[in-house]
Motif scaffolding. Structure first.
Motif, PDB file in Angstrom:
ATOM      1  N   ASN A  72       0.824  -1.203   0.000  1.00  0.00           N
ATOM      2  CA  ASN A  72       0.000   0.000   0.000  1.00  0.00           C
ATOM      3  C   ASN A  72       0.863   1.260   0.000  1.00  0.00           C
ATOM      4  OD1 ASN A  72      -2.495  -1.319  -0.002  1.00  0.00           O
ATOM      5  ND2 ASN A  72      -2.512  -1.536   2.227  1.00  0.00           N
ATOM      6  N   ALA A  73       1.986   1.203   0.734  1.00  0.00           N
ATOM      7  CA  ALA A  73       2.890   2.359   0.741  1.00  0.00           C
ATOM      8  C   ALA A  73       3.446   2.618  -0.657  1.00  0.00           C
ATOM      9  CB  ALA A  73       4.024   2.114   1.737  1.00  0.00           C
ATOM     10  N   GLN A  74       3.825   1.542  -1.342  1.00  0.00           N
ATOM     11  CA  GLN A  74       4.329   1.702  -2.706  1.00  0.00           C
ATOM     12  C   GLN A  74       3.242   2.246  -3.629  1.00  0.00           C
ATOM     13  OE1 GLN A  74       5.755  -2.231  -3.625  1.00  0.00           O
ATOM     14  NE2 GLN A  74       7.783  -1.862  -2.732  1.00  0.00           N
ATOM     15  N   GLU A  75       2.009   1.752  -3.458  1.00  0.00           N
ATOM     16  CA  GLU A  75       0.911   2.247  -4.282  1.00  0.00           C
ATOM     17  C   GLU A  75       0.662   3.736  -4.033  1.00  0.00           C
ATOM     18  OE1 GLU A  75      -1.252   0.806  -6.667  1.00  0.00           O
ATOM     19  OE2 GLU A  75       0.487  -0.527  -6.728  1.00  0.00           O
ATOM     20  N   MET A  76       0.750   4.136  -2.771  1.00  0.00           N
ATOM     21  CA  MET A  76       0.564   5.556  -2.462  1.00  0.00           C
ATOM     22  C   MET A  76       1.676   6.396  -3.073  1.00  0.00           C
ATOM     23  SD  MET A  76      -0.678   5.309   1.526  1.00  0.00           S
ATOM     24  CE  MET A  76      -0.709   7.095   1.708  1.00  0.00           C
ATOM     25  N   ALA A  77       2.925   5.863  -3.033  1.00  0.00           N
ATOM     26  CA  ALA A  77       4.042   6.597  -3.640  1.00  0.00           C
ATOM     27  C   ALA A  77       3.853   6.698  -5.154  1.00  0.00           C
ATOM     28  CB  ALA A  77       5.357   5.886  -3.298  1.00  0.00           C
ATOM     29  N   ILE A  78       3.350   5.618  -5.751  1.00  0.00           N
ATOM     30  CA  ILE A  78       3.106   5.652  -7.204  1.00  0.00           C
ATOM     31  C   ILE A  78       2.025   6.671  -7.533  1.00  0.00           C
ATOM     32  CG2 ILE A  78       2.198   4.306  -9.131  1.00  0.00           C
ATOM     33  CD1 ILE A  78       3.567   1.844  -7.863  1.00  0.00           C
ATOM     34  N   LYS A  79       0.978   6.732  -6.727  1.00  0.00           N
ATOM     35  CA  LYS A  79      -0.078   7.715  -6.964  1.00  0.00           C
ATOM     36  C   LYS A  79       0.463   9.142  -6.816  1.00  0.00           C
ATOM     37  CE  LYS A  79      -4.008   4.814  -5.658  1.00  0.00           C
ATOM     38  NZ  LYS A  79      -5.121   4.627  -4.702  1.00  0.00           N
ATOM     39  N   GLU A  80       1.343   9.320  -5.827  1.00  0.00           N
ATOM     40  CA  GLU A  80       1.953  10.648  -5.662  1.00  0.00           C
ATOM     41  C   GLU A  80       2.792  10.996  -6.889  1.00  0.00           C
ATOM     42  OE1 GLU A  80       5.112  13.083  -2.826  1.00  0.00           O
ATOM     43  OE2 GLU A  80       4.356  11.104  -2.187  1.00  0.00           O
ATOM     44  N   ALA A  81       3.561   9.998  -7.387  1.00  0.00           N
ATOM     45  CA  ALA A  81       4.387  10.237  -8.567  1.00  0.00           C
ATOM     46  C   ALA A  81       3.513  10.595  -9.767  1.00  0.00           C
ATOM     47  CB  ALA A  81       5.238   8.997  -8.867  1.00  0.00           C
ATOM     48  N   PRO A 197      15.947   4.963  -1.094  1.00  0.00           N
ATOM     49  CA  PRO A 197      14.910   4.305  -1.906  1.00  0.00           C
ATOM     50  C   PRO A 197      13.942   5.312  -2.510  1.00  0.00           C
ATOM     51  CG  PRO A 197      14.425   4.027   0.429  1.00  0.00           C
ATOM     52  CD  PRO A 197      15.774   4.688   0.354  1.00  0.00           C
ATOM     53  N   TYR A 198      13.653   5.123  -3.794  1.00  0.00           N
ATOM     54  CA  TYR A 198      12.714   5.958  -4.532  1.00  0.00           C
ATOM     55  C   TYR A 198      11.773   5.080  -5.345  1.00  0.00           C
ATOM     56  CZ  TYR A 198      15.087  10.486  -3.797  1.00  0.00           C
ATOM     57  OH  TYR A 198      15.617  11.633  -3.255  1.00  0.00           O
ATOM     58  N   ILE A 199      10.611   5.622  -5.665  1.00  0.00           N
ATOM     59  CA  ILE A 199       9.752   5.092  -6.724  1.00  0.00           C
ATOM     60  C   ILE A 199      10.003   5.935  -7.953  1.00  0.00           C
ATOM     61  CG2 ILE A 199       7.368   5.016  -7.570  1.00  0.00           C
ATOM     62  CD1 ILE A 199       7.962   2.624  -6.008  1.00  0.00           C
ATOM     63  N   ARG A 200      10.549   5.318  -8.990  1.00  0.00           N
ATOM     64  CA  ARG A 200      10.811   6.025 -10.237  1.00  0.00           C
ATOM     65  C   ARG A 200       9.691   5.724 -11.218  1.00  0.00           C
ATOM     66  NH1 ARG A 200      16.916   5.913 -12.296  1.00  0.00           N
ATOM     67  NH2 ARG A 200      16.043   7.755 -13.358  1.00  0.00           N
ATOM     68  N   LEU A 201       9.098   6.788 -11.751  1.00  0.00           N
ATOM     69  CA  LEU A 201       7.993   6.636 -12.695  1.00  0.00           C
ATOM     70  C   LEU A 201       8.289   7.502 -13.907  1.00  0.00           C
ATOM     71  CD1 LEU A 201       4.245   6.425 -12.123  1.00  0.00           C
ATOM     72  CD2 LEU A 201       5.057   8.266 -13.580  1.00  0.00           C
ATOM     73  N   PRO A 234      10.608   9.982  -3.149  1.00  0.00           N
ATOM     74  CA  PRO A 234      11.296   9.264  -2.077  1.00  0.00           C
ATOM     75  C   PRO A 234      10.319   8.379  -1.296  1.00  0.00           C
ATOM     76  CG  PRO A 234      11.069  11.583  -1.511  1.00  0.00           C
ATOM     77  CD  PRO A 234      10.622  11.445  -2.931  1.00  0.00           C
ATOM     78  N   LEU A 235      10.783   7.174  -0.991  1.00  0.00           N
ATOM     79  CA  LEU A 235       9.951   6.209  -0.261  1.00  0.00           C
ATOM     80  C   LEU A 235      10.199   6.219   1.233  1.00  0.00           C
ATOM     81  CD1 LEU A 235       9.986   2.969  -2.486  1.00  0.00           C
ATOM     82  CD2 LEU A 235       7.979   4.254  -1.787  1.00  0.00           C
ATOM     83  N   GLN A 236      11.202   6.947   1.664  1.00  0.00           N
ATOM     84  CA  GLN A 236      11.628   6.827   3.047  1.00  0.00           C
ATOM     85  C   GLN A 236      10.494   7.111   4.022  1.00  0.00           C
ATOM     86  OE1 GLN A 236      14.709   5.714   3.663  1.00  0.00           O
ATOM     87  NE2 GLN A 236      14.189   5.549   5.820  1.00  0.00           N
ATOM     88  N   SER A 237       9.744   8.194   3.758  1.00  0.00           N
ATOM     89  CA  SER A 237       8.660   8.535   4.693  1.00  0.00           C
ATOM     90  C   SER A 237       7.578   7.469   4.713  1.00  0.00           C
ATOM     91  CB  SER A 237       8.061   9.888   4.302  1.00  0.00           C
ATOM     92  OG  SER A 237       7.535   9.830   2.973  1.00  0.00           O
ATOM     93  N   TYR A 238       7.296   6.872   3.555  1.00  0.00           N
ATOM     94  CA  TYR A 238       6.280   5.799   3.508  1.00  0.00           C
ATOM     95  C   TYR A 238       6.762   4.564   4.266  1.00  0.00           C
ATOM     96  CZ  TYR A 238       3.891   8.503  -0.119  1.00  0.00           C
ATOM     97  OH  TYR A 238       3.222   9.493  -0.806  1.00  0.00           O
ATOM     98  N   LEU A 239       8.037   4.193   3.999  1.00  0.00           N
ATOM     99  CA  LEU A 239       8.585   2.994   4.637  1.00  0.00           C
ATOM    100  C   LEU A 239       8.718   3.177   6.135  1.00  0.00           C
ATOM    101  CD1 LEU A 239      11.304   1.967   2.023  1.00  0.00           C
ATOM    102  CD2 LEU A 239       8.982   1.067   2.291  1.00  0.00           C
ATOM    103  N   GLU A 240       9.029   4.385   6.556  1.00  0.00           N
ATOM    104  CA  GLU A 240       9.112   4.614   7.999  1.00  0.00           C
ATOM    105  C   GLU A 240       7.749   4.426   8.651  1.00  0.00           C
ATOM    106  OE1 GLU A 240      10.702   8.486   8.409  1.00  0.00           O
ATOM    107  OE2 GLU A 240      12.785   7.893   7.990  1.00  0.00           O
ATOM    108  N   GLY A 241       6.707   4.850   7.955  1.00  0.00           N
ATOM    109  CA  GLY A 241       5.368   4.650   8.490  1.00  0.00           C
ATOM    110  C   GLY A 241       5.000   3.173   8.574  1.00  0.00           C
ATOM    111  N   VAL A 242       5.446   2.413   7.573  1.00  0.00           N
ATOM    112  CA  VAL A 242       5.177   0.976   7.592  1.00  0.00           C
ATOM    113  C   VAL A 242       5.991   0.290   8.675  1.00  0.00           C
ATOM    114  CG1 VAL A 242       5.403  -1.147   6.267  1.00  0.00           C
ATOM    115  CG2 VAL A 242       4.510   0.914   5.183  1.00  0.00           C
TER     116      VAL A 242
END
Length: 526
Positions: A72-81, A197-201, A234-242
């Motif tokens: 879900n964190a990755q999906e949220m990062a993708i939506k942000e991207a 770590p980043y989500i690259r789109l 950046p994924l760091q904030s999402y991963l920290e939440g997870v």
């Protein structure tokens, strides 16, 4: 019936006990034991197994939930991207539709060499401020740089033929551009940029009419893929939440786990109590069965020995009465006592009847055990052999006999012979019509019903009333009251004992010929 059984069982020693006490003892000792009782620890093992399975299920759910949180964190990062990408596309289109944007020249914004072919790339205001034309890509690159400094989100426009060499693709971007050439419109993945770590789109950038001002000289046409617009979130904030463990979720899972273990334990105690009760009941049943089998064995043995020892006195009674009758016949008429002679005849007849009863008891006791190997028998051949021995009786009674094709039977041959002999003898003895003008008929038929072989012996005699059809299968039960040596009332009980020893059934039905039909079934399994 006595003479026939004597011939059938001559080789088996009819005068001796037919069921040995050792065989009955073995049967008693072979009562099915409690295999269940030998596994007293089975409930505990099952309880531990179920507890482990429950624990593994709860742990599996926890890890699955953690995995879904990361997803879900990755999906949220993708939506942000995608949101940042849409913002960049809108800004680029706005700039392209306005033919670019004129901005003051400064240290950061220098005239774009790639636009030197445009006549009014550089202009001045009436007050003398120098302005330079920024094409959409130039504008977007600066905006992305500002955005990265403010929010950490990286943006980039790239292509295989960029106007600015700084926009040349890196390895990942080149791979994405090749996928756009094959028809893909969007590519993303999780990657490390400078160890973070980043989500690259990246999405494809398709040329429209507003793009031709700058890119027509490169050979592009409307609808061609110019390159791609990339966004790295950046994924760091999402991963920290997870990574943060939710105490409430852990507590809830712990409560569910403990409640499940408690339920398993309670059910285990209930099952254990039921198992112990079953073991006690089973042990009591086994003891009772052993007592019953032991009592039956002793009674059977007593009956065998009694019958064996009674045989000799009856033989002597017959022998001595015959000798005395012979002596009386040789005496002179004036010395002969006719009353004594008649008493000796009665004594001989009763002794012969007693001897027949003793033999019938021996036959009844032996009827429940196979004499030889239980296997598939040819009933047609067996019945044909018996009819040859009954030929004279059939002729004397003028019996009209009908025999159908008979299915094979699974039984030892000796007892199968006894079974058919008893029923055929019974039909000839009791199944003949009372009316002298009626022609006696006997019909022997058979059929296969599933895994059963069913046989029917029918006659056109007087029949048997419904209320007596079960009684005739009891030992020494007869419907006639004549006191004759023949018809001791044990033939049908022997037949039932043979059939039921093979878990079959036997009974009486109305005959299609008008008399009675004896119907019995023998299963195939041993």
């Amino acid at each position: 019936m006595e003479e026939t059984f004597a011939r059938n069982r001559k080789s088996r020693g009819t005068e001796a006990p037919l069921v040995s006490s050792s065989r009955l003892a073995n049967r008693r000792n072979s009562i099915p034991g409690s295999r269940f009782m030998s596994k007293a620890s089975m409930p505990l093992k099952v309880l531990l197994g179920v507890s482990v399975l429950w624990t593994a299920s709860v742990a599996g759910f926890f890890f699955w939930d953690s995995h879904m949180s990361i997803w879900n964190a990755q999906e949220m990062a993708i939506k942000e991207a995608r949101g940042h990408f849409n913002k960049d596309v809108a800004l680029r289109k706005w700039a392209a539709r306005h033919g670019g944007v004129y901005v003051p020249v400064d240290e950061r914004t220098r005239p774009n060499p790639a636009l030197s072919h445009i006549a009014e790339r550089d202009i001045s205001t009436p007050s003398g401020i120098k302005l330079t034309l920024m094409n959409p890509a130039y504008l977007l690159r600066q905006v992305m740089s500002e955005y990265e400094e403010l929010y950490g989100v990286k943006g980039r426009i790239t292509g295989f033929k960029p106007l600015n060499p700084d926009n040349a693709p890196d390895e990942w971007e080149a791979a994405a551009l090749h996928q756009f050439e094959r028809g893909e419109t969007e590519v993303f993945e999780q990657a490390l940029i400078n160890g973070v770590p980043y989500i690259r789109l990246m999405s494809a950038m398709v040329a429209d009419e507003y793009c031709m001002k700058c890119h027509s000289r490169q050979g592009y046409r409307v609808g061609d893929v110019l390159g791609g617009v990339g966004v790295s979130v950046p994924l760091q904030s999402y991963l920290e939440g997870v990574a943060r463990v939710d105490p409430e979720k852990v507590l809830l899972l712990a409560v569910i786990w403990i409640m499940g273990l408690a339920a398993i334990y309670a059910i285990g105690l209930l099952i254990r109590r039921r198992v112990e009760e079953r073991k006690l009941n089973e042990a009591a049943l086994i003891r009772k069965n052993r007592e019953i089998v032991s009592a039956n064995a002793y009674l059977t043995r007593f009956a065998e020995i009694s019958a064996h020892h009674l045989m000799e006195p009856t033989r002597r009674l017959v022998s001595y009465s015959q000798r005395l009758q012979g002596r009386l016949k040789t005496m002179p008429d004036e010395a002969r006592n006719d009353e004594i002679y008649q008493d000796l005849q009665v004594l001989e007849r009763d002794a012969a009847h007693l001897r027949m009863l003793v033999k019938d008891i021996q036959l009844f006791l032996a009827a429940g055990e196979p004499v030889d190997k239980v296997c598939i028998q040819d009933v047609d051949a067996l019945v044909s052999s018996l009819l040859q021995r009954l030929e004279s009786r059939l002729k004397r009674a003028h019996v009209r006999l009908h025999i159908d094709k008979l299915p094979p039977a699974t039984l030892d041959k000796s007892r199968l012979i006894d079974l058919f002999w008893i029923l055929m003898d019974n039909a000839l003895s009791h199944g003949l019509p009372i009316d002298d003008n009626a022609v006696p008929e006997i019909h022997i038929s058979g059929e296969r019903v599933g895994k059963l072989s069913r046989y029917r012996i029918s006659d056109n005699g007087p029949g048997i009333p419904l209320q007596y059809r079960e009684r005739v299968f009891e030992i020494f039960e007869r419907l006639t009251t004549t006191d004759t040596p023949a018809g001791a009332g044990i033939g049908l009980p022997i037949a039932r004992r043979i059939v039921e020893s093979r878990h079959g059934k036997i009974g009486l039905e109305d005959s299609p010929l008008g008399g009675i039909s004896v119907v019995f079934e023998l299963p195939d399994d041993n």
